[in-house]
Design an enzyme around this catalytic site. Structure first.
Site, PDB file in Angstrom:
ATOM      1  N   TYR A 137      15.797  30.619  32.789  1.00 43.33           N
ATOM      2  CA  TYR A 137      16.764  31.051  31.775  1.00 43.33           C
ATOM      3  C   TYR A 137      16.630  32.557  31.642  1.00 43.33           C
ATOM      4  O   TYR A 137      15.677  33.059  31.063  1.00 43.33           O
ATOM      5  CB  TYR A 137      16.471  30.331  30.450  1.00 43.33           C
ATOM      6  CG  TYR A 137      17.392  30.672  29.295  1.00 43.33           C
ATOM      7  CD1 TYR A 137      18.575  31.378  29.466  1.00 43.33           C
ATOM      8  CD2 TYR A 137      17.065  30.262  28.004  1.00 43.33           C
ATOM      9  CE1 TYR A 137      19.407  31.673  28.389  1.00 43.33           C
ATOM     10  CE2 TYR A 137      17.890  30.543  26.918  1.00 43.33           C
ATOM     11  CZ  TYR A 137      19.056  31.258  27.126  1.00 43.33           C
ATOM     12  OH  TYR A 137      19.881  31.543  26.051  1.00 43.33           O
ATOM     13  N   LYS A 165      19.979  29.894  34.726  1.00 44.49           N
ATOM     14  CA  LYS A 165      21.008  30.056  33.697  1.00 44.49           C
ATOM     15  C   LYS A 165      21.128  31.556  33.514  1.00 44.49           C
ATOM     16  O   LYS A 165      20.213  32.209  33.015  1.00 44.49           O
ATOM     17  CB  LYS A 165      20.608  29.368  32.392  1.00 44.49           C
ATOM     18  CG  LYS A 165      21.671  29.542  31.303  1.00 44.49           C
ATOM     19  CD  LYS A 165      21.233  29.027  29.947  1.00 44.49           C
ATOM     20  CE  LYS A 165      22.329  29.355  28.933  1.00 44.49           C
ATOM     21  NZ  LYS A 165      21.889  29.176  27.549  1.00 44.49           N
TER      22      LYS A 165
END
Length: 293
Positions: A137, A165
């Site tokens: 992330y 992400k």
């Protein structure tokens, strides 16, 4: 576990009461609303939008459990487990994996200025301890951590690190990542740049506003898949008008108020976030009638 994780995900909102406890029935409603009404493929659980970094470990576990046990088996579920305490992150990752989450995700370690070597060791230690695939992330705007393409290459050498992400406005790096790593999953994390990200070849998107405008995001995806870029941008403009208003009123309280107006008791944000500012009530009602039109 699902092998195909591509698609649109809500970064799941979590409802709290005045004491900061989870409103459990409401959480289940929000999760199912995202999947059924907003027509999303999955949920990204305990990310920034779930106010995760304000929660204790037991609350995080409770959210993982409630979501997994109360949504369709067909829904893709990604568990964000990143924490500054690596032992907590490992425990959460093992727990979510036992519950049947399809993948884990972890924010880059933040607050302290960690070296890349330290960040890489953190990720490798996580996946070595957890029997699941991991999605990095990357959100430099909140963590202060920029990962270069060479550094992504080092991280992606671990076969359990399957994607990222990507919540960054750097579209040059996004294009370079797509070309360099055709087999890795790339999810766009900026709802307001969904069209641009899809044109750049992302595999899906994870967003907080998709809790309330997932159907518009789906239209954007369908237009891009059909090669209708102009039409995709027209829907994106609509989405961005909404997003601009939501950001101006305060993102988490406003998203929760929109759900309330649709009949879901979405509770309050967790302190130190403030509840919805009633001075914006008229603007919100106008926004919702515009969305629902």
């Amino acid at each position: 576990m699902h092998s195909n994780l591509k698609g649109l995900y809500a970064a799941l909102l979590v409802p709290f009461d005045k004491k900061g406890e989870i409103k459990e029935e409401s959480l289940i409603q929000i999760a199912n609303n995202a999947l059924e009404t907003e027509q999303l493929d999955g949920l990204y659980v305990n990310g920034s939008s779930g106010e995760n970094f304000l929660l204790n470990k037991e609350q995080k576990k409770r959210i993982f459990k409630l979501v997994r046990e109360n949504v369709s088996e067909d829904a893709n579920l990604i568990a964000q487990i990143g924490a500054l305490d690596i032992n907590e992150a490992i425990e959460l990752g093992q727990y979510a994996t036992e519950l049947g989450y399809d993948a884990i995700s972890a924010v880059t370690p933040f607050y302290y200025p960690f070296t890349f070597e330290e960040i890489k060791n953190y990720y490798f230690d996580l996946v070595d301890a957890i029997d699941n695939n991991l999605i990095i992330y990357s959100i430099p705007g909140l963590t202060g951590v920029d990962i270069s393409i060479e550094q992504f290459r080092e991280l992606f050498e671990h076969e359990q690190i399957i994607g990222v992400k990507y919540t960054s406005p750097n579209f040059f790096l996004l294009e370079r990542l797509r070309v360099a790593f055709p087999d890795k999953l790339i999810f766009s994390g900026f709802d307001e740049m969904l069209t641009q990200a899809l044109v750049s070849g992302v595999d899906g998107a994870i967003g907080s506003t998709y809790n309330v405008n997932g159907r518009l995001a789906r239209k954007v995806v369908n237009h891009i898949n059909a090669g209708n870029i102009t039409e995709a941008y027209l829907v994106q403009h609509q989405m961005n008008d909404m997003i601009e208003d939501i950001l101006a009123m305060g993102i988490y309280p406003t998203l929760k108020e929109i759900l309330k107006l649709r009949g879901i008791d979405s509770g309050l944000p967790k302190q130190p976030f403030l509840p919805f500012n009633e001075n914006y009530r008229e603007a919100l009602n106008e926004l919702v009638s515009r969305i629902d039109a």
